[in-house]
Design a protein around this motif. Sequence first.
Motif, PDB file in Angstrom:
ATOM      1  N   LYS A  34       5.463   9.584 -38.179  1.00  0.00           N
ATOM      2  CA  LYS A  34       4.593   9.410 -39.345  1.00  0.00           C
ATOM      3  C   LYS A  34       3.874   8.061 -39.256  1.00  0.00           C
ATOM      4  CE  LYS A  34       3.247  10.229 -43.650  1.00  0.00           C
ATOM      5  NZ  LYS A  34       1.810  10.340 -43.709  1.00  0.00           N
ATOM      6  N   ARG A  35       4.566   7.027 -38.771  1.00  0.00           N
ATOM      7  CA  ARG A  35       3.946   5.697 -38.644  1.00  0.00           C
ATOM      8  C   ARG A  35       2.778   5.744 -37.666  1.00  0.00           C
ATOM      9  NH1 ARG A  35       1.950   1.682 -41.048  1.00  0.00           N
ATOM     10  NH2 ARG A  35       1.885  -0.213 -39.856  1.00  0.00           N
ATOM     11  N   ALA A  36       2.972   6.406 -36.528  1.00  0.00           N
ATOM     12  CA  ALA A  36       1.894   6.510 -35.539  1.00  0.00           C
ATOM     13  C   ALA A  36       0.712   7.281 -36.115  1.00  0.00           C
ATOM     14  CB  ALA A  36       2.395   7.177 -34.264  1.00  0.00           C
ATOM     15  N   GLN A  37       0.987   8.335 -36.863  1.00  0.00           N
ATOM     16  CA  GLN A  37      -0.083   9.114 -37.487  1.00  0.00           C
ATOM     17  C   GLN A  37      -0.835   8.268 -38.525  1.00  0.00           C
ATOM     18  OE1 GLN A  37       1.744  12.659 -39.051  1.00  0.00           O
ATOM     19  NE2 GLN A  37       2.379  13.363 -37.027  1.00  0.00           N
ATOM     20  N   ASP A  38      -0.083   7.490 -39.316  1.00  0.00           N
ATOM     21  CA  ASP A  38      -0.720   6.628 -40.317  1.00  0.00           C
ATOM     22  C   ASP A  38      -1.590   5.560 -39.668  1.00  0.00           C
ATOM     23  OD1 ASP A  38       0.501   8.055 -42.331  1.00  0.00           O
ATOM     24  OD2 ASP A  38       2.068   6.562 -42.714  1.00  0.00           O
ATOM     25  N   LEU A  39      -1.094   4.967 -38.596  1.00  0.00           N
ATOM     26  CA  LEU A  39      -1.871   3.949 -37.890  1.00  0.00           C
ATOM     27  C   LEU A  39      -3.153   4.550 -37.328  1.00  0.00           C
ATOM     28  CD1 LEU A  39       1.032   2.111 -36.067  1.00  0.00           C
ATOM     29  CD2 LEU A  39      -0.506   1.075 -37.746  1.00  0.00           C
ATOM     30  N   ALA A  40      -3.040   5.730 -36.726  1.00  0.00           N
ATOM     31  CA  ALA A  40      -4.215   6.395 -36.157  1.00  0.00           C
ATOM     32  C   ALA A  40      -5.246   6.682 -37.246  1.00  0.00           C
ATOM     33  CB  ALA A  40      -3.800   7.684 -35.453  1.00  0.00           C
TER      34      ALA A  40
END
Length: 79
Positions: A34-40
């Motif tokens: 979820k963190r990687a998706q939010d950053l993207a």
Amino acid sequence: MLIPRPAVLRRLVEEYETVPAEEAATAGGARPSKRAQDLAYTLCVSPGTQELGRALEAAHRLLETIIPARPEATEIGVR
């Protein structure tokens, strides 16, 4: 196009580029966190694109052009 504070943009880029490598090492290339998706998503908002590759290119280009020789100058408003 929104122009984020250089320190914030640099942190987002650095964190995004670190997170997928760490996840691949621990999860064997499973679905992005979820963190990687939010950053993207956040990286894509500033240049107004839906393509992460283009967003990263724009962020790197922006950082190269707006980061002063003395980064602390940006924080205190000195040019």
